[in-house]
Write an enzyme that holds these catalytic residues in place. Structure first.
Site, PDB file in Angstrom:
ATOM      1  CG  HIS A 100      -2.040  -1.071   1.073  1.00  0.00           C
ATOM      2  ND1 HIS A 100      -2.776  -1.531   2.142  1.00  0.00           N
ATOM      3  CD2 HIS A 100      -2.495  -1.748  -0.013  1.00  0.00           C
ATOM      4  CE1 HIS A 100      -3.636  -2.460   1.725  1.00  0.00           C
ATOM      5  NE2 HIS A 100      -3.480  -2.614   0.424  1.00  0.00           N
ATOM      6  CB  SER A 144      -8.993  -5.907   9.985  1.00  0.00           C
ATOM      7  OG  SER A 144      -8.747  -5.158   8.812  1.00  0.00           O
TER       8      SER A 144
HETATM    9  C1  BJW Z   1      -3.079  -6.137  16.666  1.00  0.00           C
HETATM   10  C2  BJW Z   1      -2.559  -5.405  17.684  1.00  0.00           C
HETATM   11  C3  BJW Z   1      -1.371  -5.871  18.220  1.00  0.00           C
HETATM   12  C4  BJW Z   1      -4.321  -4.408  17.111  1.00  0.00           C
HETATM   13  N1  BJW Z   1      -0.807  -6.963  17.725  1.00  0.00           N
HETATM   14  N2  BJW Z   1      -2.503  -7.223  16.193  1.00  0.00           N
HETATM   15  C5  BJW Z   1     -13.178  -7.380  -3.050  1.00  0.00           C
HETATM   16  C6  BJW Z   1     -14.251  -7.416  -2.201  1.00  0.00           C
HETATM   17  C7  BJW Z   1     -14.729  -6.237  -1.610  1.00  0.00           C
HETATM   18  C8  BJW Z   1     -14.129  -4.996  -1.860  1.00  0.00           C
HETATM   19  C9  BJW Z   1     -13.054  -4.975  -2.708  1.00  0.00           C
HETATM   20  C10 BJW Z   1     -12.606  -6.153  -3.302  1.00  0.00           C
HETATM   21  N3  BJW Z   1     -11.532  -5.829  -4.062  1.00  0.00           N
HETATM   22  C11 BJW Z   1     -11.306  -4.499  -3.964  1.00  0.00           C
HETATM   23  C12 BJW Z   1     -12.236  -3.944  -3.165  1.00  0.00           C
HETATM   24  C13 BJW Z   1     -12.348  -2.504  -2.808  1.00  0.00           C
HETATM   25  C14 BJW Z   1     -11.355  -2.049  -1.777  1.00  0.00           C
HETATM   26  C15 BJW Z   1     -11.592  -2.839  -0.500  1.00  0.00           C
HETATM   27  O1  BJW Z   1     -10.911  -3.770  -0.163  1.00  0.00           O
HETATM   28  N4  BJW Z   1     -12.545  -2.382   0.293  1.00  0.00           N
HETATM   29  C16 BJW Z   1     -12.843  -3.030   1.579  1.00  0.00           C
HETATM   30  C17 BJW Z   1     -12.968  -1.973   2.646  1.00  0.00           C
HETATM   31  C18 BJW Z   1     -14.071  -3.881   1.435  1.00  0.00           C
HETATM   32  N5  BJW Z   1      -9.976  -2.204  -2.242  1.00  0.00           N
HETATM   33  C19 BJW Z   1      -9.389  -1.259  -2.966  1.00  0.00           C
HETATM   34  O2  BJW Z   1      -9.981  -0.236  -3.294  1.00  0.00           O
HETATM   35  C20 BJW Z   1      -7.965  -1.514  -3.410  1.00  0.00           C
HETATM   36  N6  BJW Z   1      -7.825  -1.246  -4.782  1.00  0.00           N
HETATM   37  C21 BJW Z   1      -8.369  -1.979  -5.719  1.00  0.00           C
HETATM   38  O3  BJW Z   1      -8.948  -3.012  -5.489  1.00  0.00           O
HETATM   39  O4  BJW Z   1      -8.174  -1.496  -6.980  1.00  0.00           O
HETATM   40  C22 BJW Z   1      -8.776  -2.143  -8.102  1.00  0.00           C
HETATM   41  C23 BJW Z   1      -8.205  -1.487  -9.320  1.00  0.00           C
HETATM   42  C24 BJW Z   1      -7.557  -2.280 -10.257  1.00  0.00           C
HETATM   43  C25 BJW Z   1      -7.025  -1.685 -11.390  1.00  0.00           C
HETATM   44  C26 BJW Z   1      -7.145  -0.305 -11.593  1.00  0.00           C
HETATM   45  C27 BJW Z   1      -7.761   0.490 -10.646  1.00  0.00           C
HETATM   46  C28 BJW Z   1      -8.308  -0.109  -9.507  1.00  0.00           C
HETATM   47  C29 BJW Z   1      -6.999  -0.553  -2.727  1.00  0.00           C
HETATM   48  C30 BJW Z   1      -6.918  -0.758  -1.254  1.00  0.00           C
HETATM   49  C31 BJW Z   1      -5.966   0.282  -0.655  1.00  0.00           C
HETATM   50  C32 BJW Z   1      -6.014   0.269   0.849  1.00  0.00           C
HETATM   51  N7  BJW Z   1      -5.313   1.396   1.344  1.00  0.00           N
HETATM   52  C33 BJW Z   1      -5.284   1.621   2.785  1.00  0.00           C
HETATM   53  C34 BJW Z   1      -4.848   3.091   3.030  1.00  0.00           C
HETATM   54  C35 BJW Z   1      -3.351   3.268   2.792  1.00  0.00           C
HETATM   55  C36 BJW Z   1      -2.919   4.653   3.092  1.00  0.00           C
HETATM   56  C37 BJW Z   1      -3.164   5.049   4.528  1.00  0.00           C
HETATM   57  O5  BJW Z   1      -2.722   4.355   5.461  1.00  0.00           O
HETATM   58  O6  BJW Z   1      -3.782   6.092   4.721  1.00  0.00           O
HETATM   59  O7  BJW Z   1      -4.381   0.717   3.415  1.00  0.00           O
HETATM   60  S1  BJW Z   1      -6.818   1.279   3.618  1.00  0.00           S
HETATM   61  C38 BJW Z   1      -6.131   0.636   5.069  1.00  0.00           C
HETATM   62  O8  BJW Z   1      -6.503  -0.745   5.229  1.00  0.00           O
HETATM   63  C39 BJW Z   1      -4.606   0.669   4.866  1.00  0.00           C
HETATM   64  C40 BJW Z   1      -4.205  -0.654   5.437  1.00  0.00           C
HETATM   65  O9  BJW Z   1      -2.968  -1.053   4.888  1.00  0.00           O
HETATM   66  C41 BJW Z   1      -5.343  -1.562   5.048  1.00  0.00           C
HETATM   67  C42 BJW Z   1      -5.460  -2.786   5.871  1.00  0.00           C
HETATM   68  O10 BJW Z   1      -5.713  -2.462   7.210  1.00  0.00           O
HETATM   69  P1  BJW Z   1      -5.050  -3.331   8.361  1.00  0.00           P
HETATM   70  O11 BJW Z   1      -3.583  -3.250   8.270  1.00  0.00           O
HETATM   71  O12 BJW Z   1      -5.643  -4.673   8.336  1.00  0.00           O
HETATM   72  O13 BJW Z   1      -5.474  -2.496   9.666  1.00  0.00           O
HETATM   73  P2  BJW Z   1      -6.833  -2.500  10.481  1.00  0.00           P
HETATM   74  O14 BJW Z   1      -6.826  -1.237  11.261  1.00  0.00           O
HETATM   75  O15 BJW Z   1      -7.993  -2.794   9.630  1.00  0.00           O
HETATM   76  O16 BJW Z   1      -6.670  -3.753  11.457  1.00  0.00           O
HETATM   77  C43 BJW Z   1      -5.694  -3.804  12.474  1.00  0.00           C
HETATM   78  C44 BJW Z   1      -5.689  -5.197  13.061  1.00  0.00           C
HETATM   79  O17 BJW Z   1      -4.647  -5.247  14.002  1.00  0.00           O
HETATM   80  C45 BJW Z   1      -6.986  -5.576  13.792  1.00  0.00           C
HETATM   81  O18 BJW Z   1      -7.386  -6.879  13.381  1.00  0.00           O
HETATM   82  C46 BJW Z   1      -6.573  -5.593  15.258  1.00  0.00           C
HETATM   83  O19 BJW Z   1      -7.258  -6.586  16.014  1.00  0.00           O
HETATM   84  C47 BJW Z   1      -5.120  -5.935  15.152  1.00  0.00           C
HETATM   85  N8  BJW Z   1      -4.288  -5.483  16.257  1.00  0.00           N
HETATM   86  N9  BJW Z   1      -3.431  -4.333  17.926  1.00  0.00           N
HETATM   87  C48 BJW Z   1      -1.455  -7.624  16.703  1.00  0.00           C
HETATM   88  N10 BJW Z   1      -0.798  -5.208  19.254  1.00  0.00           N
END
Ligand code: BJW
Ligand code: ZN
Length: 263
Positions: free
Chosen positions: A119, A196
């Site tokens: 990302h 997550s």
């Molecule tokens: C602990 C802890 C401790 C706490 N120890 N653990 C299929 C199905 C449905 C939707 C889609 C799909 N395919 C695509 C989509 C749409 C969309 C999507 O996924 N939406 C969902 C919300 C449903 N995806 C996209 O739009 C992606 N692009 C795409 O598909 O493009 C298609 C395309 C193709 C060709 C041309 C054009 C387009 C892009 C996704 C980009 C995500 N970007 C972000 C922001 C980055 C910049 C920023 O940070 O501001 O990335 S979103 C955000 O989520 C960030 C993270 O990397 C990402 C994942 O989050 P993460 O890391 O899992 O964090 P949290 O907060 O969710 O969870 C934390 C976890 O830690 C929890 O479980 C806690 O329990 C745990 N935890 N303390 C261990 N101490």
């Protein structure tokens, strides 16, 4: 067999390891997870709405201010025992591939060699017009303007400089996604830590590994959609579980490697 013992045996016997991380691994360094990201000044905004091209187009100063605030915050924190344990796994199994969704640089600062950033990065801004990479001065102070900061203009085309991260609706960097999918389909063990598992296509990576026959081990204090994909679910924080896993996987080496020891 206790889950952690089973996980340590799988890890210790593995020849090809993938470590797949999310925001949870950086939580114990003081970086809020994505879904907890909006604290203090930012608490009345929604992260999922701010992390979009539309938000940057509509309110570039608001979005740039958020990312500058985060770049500053990450610059002031340090890697934690979880990041260091990941680097220790790499030193035990040199072919290990670290794949992160995080936009911080804490894996690198803990000694991971070349993590795959799915990302993007807070530290790789580029022009939103011509794509030129832009060097920014170190984020030594919290943005003066509080929440709104005007992004700089590109010297080549005068376009607005944007964060070098992947927003919702944008494609992931092709080379990174390919490298991640390749590593996941060829590993014996995939360790998924602190994510997550809700954001795609990144959330496919552990599933690819499981489909190819790898053992998936999950480390997370809470249940996630990845629970059913994982062979072993280790409930707890990355900073506590990962060092313990490393020590149990390579008991002879643990004392010789400061990276594996909790601090
Ligand atoms: C602990 C802890 C401790 C706490 N120890 N653990 C299929 C199905 C449905 C939707 C889609 C799909 N395919 C695509 C989509 C749409 C969309 C999507 O996924 N939406 C969902 C919300 C449903 N995806 C996209 O739009 C992606 N692009 C795409 O598909 O493009 C298609 C395309 C193709 C060709 C041309 C054009 C387009 C892009 C996704 C980009 C995500 N970007 C972000 C922001 C980055 C910049 C920023 O940070 O501001 O990335 S979103 C955000 O989520 C960030 C993270 O990397 C990402 C994942 O989050 P993460 O890391 O899992 O964090 P949290 O907060 O969710 O969870 C934390 C976890 O830690 C929890 O479980 C806690 O329990 C745990 N935890 N303390 C261990 N101490
Ligand atoms: Zn430009």
């Amino acid at each position: 067999m206790a889950d952690i013992v089973q996980a340590a045996k799988l890890l210790g016997d593995a020849r090809r390891v993938v470590v797949f991380t999310g925001a949870g691994i950086s939580a114990e360094s003081g970086v809020p997870t994505f879904r907890d990201a909006l604290t203090g000044l930012w608490e009345r905004f929604d992260a999922q709405s701010l992390a979009t091209p539309q938000a940057f187009q509509d309110q570039p100063d608001l979005v740039w201010g958020w990312y500058e605030w985060r770049r500053h915050r990450v610059s002031t924190v340090s890697p934690n025992p979880g990041h260091r344990a990941v680097a220790a796994i790499e030193s035990r199994v040199p072919s290990t591939v670290v794949i992160t969704q995080n936009v911080d640089d804490l894996h690198e600062r803990a000694g991971s060699r070349d993590p795959v950033h799915l990302h993007g990065s807070l530290f790789a801004p580029r022009c939103s017009g011509c794509g030129e990479a832009v060097a920014l001065p170190p984020a030594t102070a919290e943005p003066d303007a509080g929440r709104r900061v005007q992004p700089p203009a590109c010297v080549r085309c005068h376009g607005l400089v944007r964060p070098g991260v992947v927003w919702f609706g944008e494609a992931l960097p092709e080379a990174a996604l390919e490298a991640a999918a390749r590593a996941a389909s060829a590993c014996d063990v995939l360790l998924t830590v602190g994510t997550s598992g809700m954001v795609y296509p990144a959330a496919e990576i552990p599933r690819i590994a499981a489909r190819a026959g790898a053992a998936v081990i999950q480390v997370n204090p809470h249940a996630t959609p990845m629970d059913s994909v994982a062979l072993v679910n280790l409930r707890g924080s990355a900073g506590r579980i990962l060092p313990e896993l490393v020590t149990k996987a390579w008991p002879d080496a643990a004392t010789a490697d400061p990276a594996a020891a909790p601090s």
